[in-house]
Design a protein around this motif. Structure first.
Motif, PDB file in Angstrom:
ATOM      1  N   GLY A  12      43.526  19.836  32.985  1.00 41.75           N
ATOM      2  CA  GLY A  12      44.912  19.604  32.564  1.00 41.75           C
ATOM      3  C   GLY A  12      45.717  20.865  32.312  1.00 41.75           C
ATOM      4  N   ASN A  13      45.108  22.041  32.506  1.00 41.42           N
ATOM      5  CA  ASN A  13      45.872  23.278  32.341  1.00 41.42           C
ATOM      6  C   ASN A  13      46.522  23.639  33.683  1.00 41.42           C
ATOM      7  OD1 ASN A  13      46.849  25.824  31.926  1.00 41.42           O
ATOM      8  ND2 ASN A  13      44.845  26.795  31.686  1.00 41.42           N
ATOM      9  N   PHE A  14      47.715  23.067  33.931  1.00 41.17           N
ATOM     10  CA  PHE A  14      48.336  23.207  35.246  1.00 41.17           C
ATOM     11  C   PHE A  14      48.871  24.607  35.493  1.00 41.17           C
ATOM     12  CE2 PHE A  14      48.847  18.638  34.239  1.00 41.17           C
ATOM     13  CZ  PHE A  14      47.965  18.176  35.201  1.00 41.17           C
ATOM     14  N   ALA A  15      48.858  25.433  34.454  1.00 41.74           N
ATOM     15  CA  ALA A  15      49.375  26.788  34.629  1.00 41.74           C
ATOM     16  C   ALA A  15      48.276  27.747  35.085  1.00 41.74           C
ATOM     17  CB  ALA A  15      49.991  27.279  33.327  1.00 41.74           C
ATOM     18  N   ALA A  16      47.020  27.297  35.087  1.00 44.68           N
ATOM     19  CA  ALA A  16      45.914  28.192  35.449  1.00 44.68           C
ATOM     20  C   ALA A  16      46.020  28.617  36.913  1.00 44.68           C
ATOM     21  CB  ALA A  16      44.587  27.486  35.211  1.00 44.68           C
ATOM     22  N   ARG A  17      45.816  29.914  37.168  1.00 41.51           N
ATOM     23  CA  ARG A  17      45.806  30.418  38.537  1.00 41.51           C
ATOM     24  C   ARG A  17      44.639  31.384  38.694  1.00 41.51           C
ATOM     25  NH1 ARG A  17      48.821  26.918  38.598  1.00 41.51           N
ATOM     26  NH2 ARG A  17      50.957  26.765  39.363  1.00 41.51           N
ATOM     27  N   THR A  18      44.149  31.506  39.951  1.00 45.18           N
ATOM     28  CA  THR A  18      43.071  32.445  40.216  1.00 45.18           C
ATOM     29  C   THR A  18      43.647  33.841  40.395  1.00 45.18           C
ATOM     30  OG1 THR A  18      42.124  30.683  41.508  1.00 45.18           O
ATOM     31  CG2 THR A  18      41.062  32.796  41.656  1.00 45.18           C
ATOM     32  N   ARG A  19      42.877  34.850  39.968  1.00 48.93           N
ATOM     33  CA  ARG A  19      43.326  36.221  40.229  1.00 48.93           C
ATOM     34  C   ARG A  19      43.344  36.430  41.740  1.00 48.93           C
ATOM     35  NH1 ARG A  19      39.811  40.344  38.452  1.00 48.93           N
ATOM     36  NH2 ARG A  19      38.147  38.808  38.576  1.00 48.93           N
ATOM     37  N   SER A  20      44.428  36.973  42.244  1.00 46.20           N
ATOM     38  CA  SER A  20      44.511  37.072  43.711  1.00 46.20           C
ATOM     39  C   SER A  20      43.871  38.363  44.219  1.00 46.20           C
ATOM     40  CB  SER A  20      45.967  36.976  44.163  1.00 46.20           C
ATOM     41  OG  SER A  20      46.727  37.910  43.440  1.00 46.20           O
ATOM     42  N   GLU A  21      43.470  39.256  43.287  1.00 44.61           N
ATOM     43  CA  GLU A  21      42.861  40.511  43.755  1.00 44.61           C
ATOM     44  C   GLU A  21      41.335  40.408  43.778  1.00 44.61           C
ATOM     45  OE1 GLU A  21      43.237  41.153  39.331  1.00 44.61           O
ATOM     46  OE2 GLU A  21      44.274  40.099  40.922  1.00 44.61           O
ATOM     47  N   LEU A  22      40.846  39.154  43.954  1.00 47.15           N
ATOM     48  CA  LEU A  22      39.406  38.955  44.042  1.00 47.15           C
ATOM     49  C   LEU A  22      38.821  39.780  45.177  1.00 47.15           C
ATOM     50  CD1 LEU A  22      39.082  35.116  43.609  1.00 47.15           C
ATOM     51  CD2 LEU A  22      38.291  36.896  42.047  1.00 47.15           C
ATOM     52  N   GLY A  23      37.528  40.130  45.035  1.00 44.98           N
ATOM     53  CA  GLY A  23      36.880  41.001  45.996  1.00 44.98           C
ATOM     54  C   GLY A  23      36.969  40.574  47.451  1.00 44.98           C
ATOM     55  N   ASP A  24      36.387  39.479  47.734  1.00 44.40           N
ATOM     56  CA  ASP A  24      36.141  39.086  49.112  1.00 44.40           C
ATOM     57  C   ASP A  24      37.411  38.727  49.892  1.00 44.40           C
ATOM     58  OD1 ASP A  24      35.500  36.797  51.075  1.00 44.40           O
ATOM     59  OD2 ASP A  24      33.592  37.799  50.672  1.00 44.40           O
ATOM     60  N   PRO A  25      37.551  39.212  51.139  1.00 44.33           N
ATOM     61  CA  PRO A  25      38.771  38.904  51.920  1.00 44.33           C
ATOM     62  C   PRO A  25      38.949  37.403  52.186  1.00 44.33           C
ATOM     63  CG  PRO A  25      37.445  40.569  53.021  1.00 44.33           C
ATOM     64  CD  PRO A  25      36.647  40.092  51.863  1.00 44.33           C
ATOM     65  N   ASP A  26      37.872  36.717  52.575  1.00 45.03           N
ATOM     66  CA  ASP A  26      37.972  35.273  52.819  1.00 45.03           C
ATOM     67  C   ASP A  26      38.392  34.544  51.552  1.00 45.03           C
ATOM     68  OD1 ASP A  26      37.310  35.413  55.391  1.00 45.03           O
ATOM     69  OD2 ASP A  26      35.186  34.857  55.137  1.00 45.03           O
ATOM     70  N   ILE A  27      37.722  34.896  50.456  1.00 43.77           N
ATOM     71  CA  ILE A  27      38.002  34.219  49.185  1.00 43.77           C
ATOM     72  C   ILE A  27      39.405  34.557  48.715  1.00 43.77           C
ATOM     73  CG2 ILE A  27      37.245  33.911  46.809  1.00 43.77           C
ATOM     74  CD1 ILE A  27      35.192  32.957  48.568  1.00 43.77           C
ATOM     75  N   ARG A  28      39.820  35.805  49.006  1.00 44.81           N
ATOM     76  CA  ARG A  28      41.166  36.194  48.597  1.00 44.81           C
ATOM     77  C   ARG A  28      42.194  35.266  49.235  1.00 44.81           C
ATOM     78  NH1 ARG A  28      40.638  42.126  48.664  1.00 44.81           N
ATOM     79  NH2 ARG A  28      41.120  41.903  50.852  1.00 44.81           N
ATOM     80  N   LEU A  29      41.967  34.990  50.522  1.00 48.72           N
ATOM     81  CA  LEU A  29      42.867  34.092  51.249  1.00 48.72           C
ATOM     82  C   LEU A  29      42.801  32.688  50.645  1.00 48.72           C
ATOM     83  CD1 LEU A  29      44.725  34.200  53.739  1.00 48.72           C
ATOM     84  CD2 LEU A  29      42.848  33.155  55.024  1.00 48.72           C
ATOM     85  N   LEU A  30      41.594  32.249  50.353  1.00 53.01           N
ATOM     86  CA  LEU A  30      41.386  30.930  49.749  1.00 53.01           C
ATOM     87  C   LEU A  30      42.102  30.851  48.407  1.00 53.01           C
ATOM     88  CD1 LEU A  30      39.708  28.438  50.518  1.00 53.01           C
ATOM     89  CD2 LEU A  30      37.901  29.292  49.032  1.00 53.01           C
ATOM     90  N   ALA A  31      41.955  31.919  47.599  1.00 56.29           N
ATOM     91  CA  ALA A  31      42.563  31.937  46.268  1.00 56.29           C
ATOM     92  C   ALA A  31      44.079  31.876  46.384  1.00 56.29           C
ATOM     93  CB  ALA A  31      42.152  33.190  45.511  1.00 56.29           C
ATOM     94  N   ARG A  32      44.609  32.661  47.348  1.00 54.56           N
ATOM     95  CA  ARG A  32      46.063  32.669  47.498  1.00 54.56           C
ATOM     96  C   ARG A  32      46.569  31.290  47.913  1.00 54.56           C
ATOM     97  NH1 ARG A  32      47.216  36.987  51.290  1.00 54.56           N
ATOM     98  NH2 ARG A  32      45.657  38.145  50.127  1.00 54.56           N
TER      99      ARG A  32
END
Ligand SMILES: Nc1ncnc2c1ncn2[C@@H]1O[C@H](COP(=O)(O)OP(=O)(O)O)[C@@H](O)[C@H]1O
Ligand SMILES: [Mg+2]
Length: 343
Positions: A88-108
Motif C-alpha cells: 500500500g505504499n504507492f510512493a515507493a520506487r526502486t533506486r534507478s542507479e542499481l548495478g546491473d544494466p538489465d535490472i536498471r532497465l527493469l527498475a526504470r
C-alpha cells in the motif's frame, strides 16, 4: 578496490555474473582437485581424503553463495520495492542507479509504470468526484424545482379543500389535517436531502457564506460549539476550489460530530499570498490517522478529503492522536489558471 567492484557490478549483466561465478568455482575446483590428486594421491590416508573433500565442498558452496548474493542484489532490491507497493505504499520506487544494466532497465520501467498508474488513479478519482458533484447538483435542482414545488402545491390544495368542507364534516377535516402533516414533514425531509446533496448557498453566494450557513443550521444545532474565523475570502473563488474546501470542511465537521465526541471545533479559513488555508480543529478523542485509512474497509471520508485536496492542486494534513483531538488542514493555491471551472 571498491570502485573497481562497483564498475564491474554496473557493467555485467546478471547472466554474465552468474556465468563467471560458476565458471570460477568449477575451474577452481577442477584445478585444485587435479593438483591435490597429482601431488598427494599416493600418500593419502582415507581420513585426510575425506577432510579434503569436505573442505573443498564447503569452500565451493560459500564462494558460490557470496558470488550469487552479489549478482542478485539488484533483484532483491526490486523485490523489496514491489513488496512495499503491494503493502500500500504507492510512493515507493526502486533506486534507478542499481548495478546491473538489465535490472536498471527493469527498475526504470517498473518506476515509470508505477508513476503512470498513480497519475491514472488520480485522474480517475478526479473524474469521479467531478461527476459525483455534477450529479448531486442535478438531483438537488430536480428536488427543489420539481418535488418541492409539487409538494407545496399539494399543501395549498389541501388547505383550500379544508376551507371548503361543510360545517360538521369533522372526520374529513381530521383526515385532511393529518394529510397536511405528512406533506409538511415530507417537504422538510426533501429540503434536508437537497441541502445535503448540494447547498444552493455555495453556488449562489460562495464559500464563506455557505460555511457560515452550514455551521449555523447543521452543526451548532447538533450540539457542537463552533468558532469561525474567515479572512480574505470576500470575493468568489474558482468553483472547483469552493466545492473542494466546502466538502473538506463539511466532512471534518461531520467527523467531529460523529466520531470525536468533541464539544468545540475551531474552523479557520485564511486566504492570503495566493494560498488558501483551511484548518478544522476539534477537542475530541482523536484517533490514529495511519490506521483509519490503511485497511480500506473504513469510511471514504478521509480518503475523499485527500482526493479533493489533490484535485485542486492542494495538500491535506491530518494530525491526530488518541485523546488529543484532531486537526485537519487543507492548503491549496487560490489560482490555478482558467479552464477548470467545473465545480
Ligand atoms: N475527528 C475525528 N475524531 C476521532 N476519530 C475520527 C475523526 N475523524 C475520523 N475519525 C476516525 O477515522 C475513521 C474514518 O473516518 P472517515 O474516513 O471520515 O469515515 P466515516 O466517517 O465514514 O467513518 C472514522 O471511522 C473514525 O474512527
Ligand atoms: Mg467521515
Amino acid at each position: 578496490m571498491e570502485r573497481a567492484f562497483r564498475r564491474l557490478d554496473a557493467r555485467l549483466t546478471i547472466f554474465e555474473k552468474v556465468l563467471i561465478a560458476n565458471s570460477v568455482i568449477i575451474a577452481g575446483g577442477a584445478v585444485l582437485g587435479t593438483w591435490l590428486t597429482v601431488n598427494f594421491a599416493a600418500r593419502f590416508a582415507v581420513g585426510l581424503a575425506v577432510s579434503f573433500f569436505i573442505t573443498g565442498v564447503t569452500i565451493t558452496l560459500v564462494v558460490n553463495y557470496v558470488l550469487l548474493k552479489f549478482a542478485f542484489h539488484p533483484l532483491f532490491e526490486l523485490r523489496s520495492t514491489m513488496e512495499q507497493v503491494q503493502a500500500g505504499n504507492f510512493a515507493a520506487r526502486t533506486r534507478s542507479e542499481l548495478g546491473d544494466p538489465d535490472i536498471r532497465l527493469l527498475a526504470r520501467t517498473f518506476n515509470d509504470t508505477l508513476d503512470r498508474l498513480d497519475s491514472y488513479r488520480r485522474s480517475v478519482s478526479a473524474q469521479i468526484l467531478r461527476a459525483q458533484e455534477e450529479e448531486r447538483k442535478r438531483i438537488a435542482r430536480e428536488l427543489h424545482d420539481e418535488t418541492s414545488q409539487a409538494l407545496t402545491s399539494l399543501m395549498i390544495a389541501l388547505e383550500v379543500a379544508t376551507d371548503r368542507l361543510p360545517e360538521g364534516a369533522d372526520q374529513a377535516t381530521e383526515q385532511l389535517r393529518r394529510a397536511k402533516g405528512i406533506v409538511a414533514r415530507t417537504l422538510e425531509e426533501v429540503k434536508r436531502v437537497t441541502v445535503e446533496l448540494r447547498p444552493t448557498v455555495l453556488d449562489d453566494l460562495g464559500l464563506a457564506p455557505a460555511i457560515r450557513w452550514y455551521v449555523k443550521h447543521y452543526v451548532e444545532p447538533a450540539g457542537l460549539a463552533v468558532s469561525l474565523d474567515i479572512q480574505g475570502l470576500e470575493g468568489r473563488l474558482e468553483a472547483e476550489l469552493e466545492t473542494a474546501v466546502f466538502r473538506v470542511v463539511q466532512e471534518a465537521l461531520t467527523n467531529a460530530l460523529r466520531h470525536a465526541h468533541a464539544s468545540r471545533v475551531g474552523v479557520e479559513l485564511l486566504a492570503e499570498n495566493g494560498t488558501l488555508r483551511a484548518t478544522i480543529r476539534d477537542d475530541g478523542r482523536g484517533f490514529d490517522p495511519a490506521r483509519a485509512t490503511g485497511d480500506g474497509d473504513r469510511g471514504l471520508g478521509l480518503v475523499g478529503m485527500r482526493e479533493r485536496a489533490s484535485l485542486v492542486g492542494g495538500e491535506l494534513a491530518i494530525t491526530s492522536s488518541p485523546g488529543a483531538g484532531t486537526q485537519v488542514e487543507l492548503v491549496a493555491p487560490l489560482n490555478r489558471g482558467s479552464g477548470r471551472a467545473a465545480g
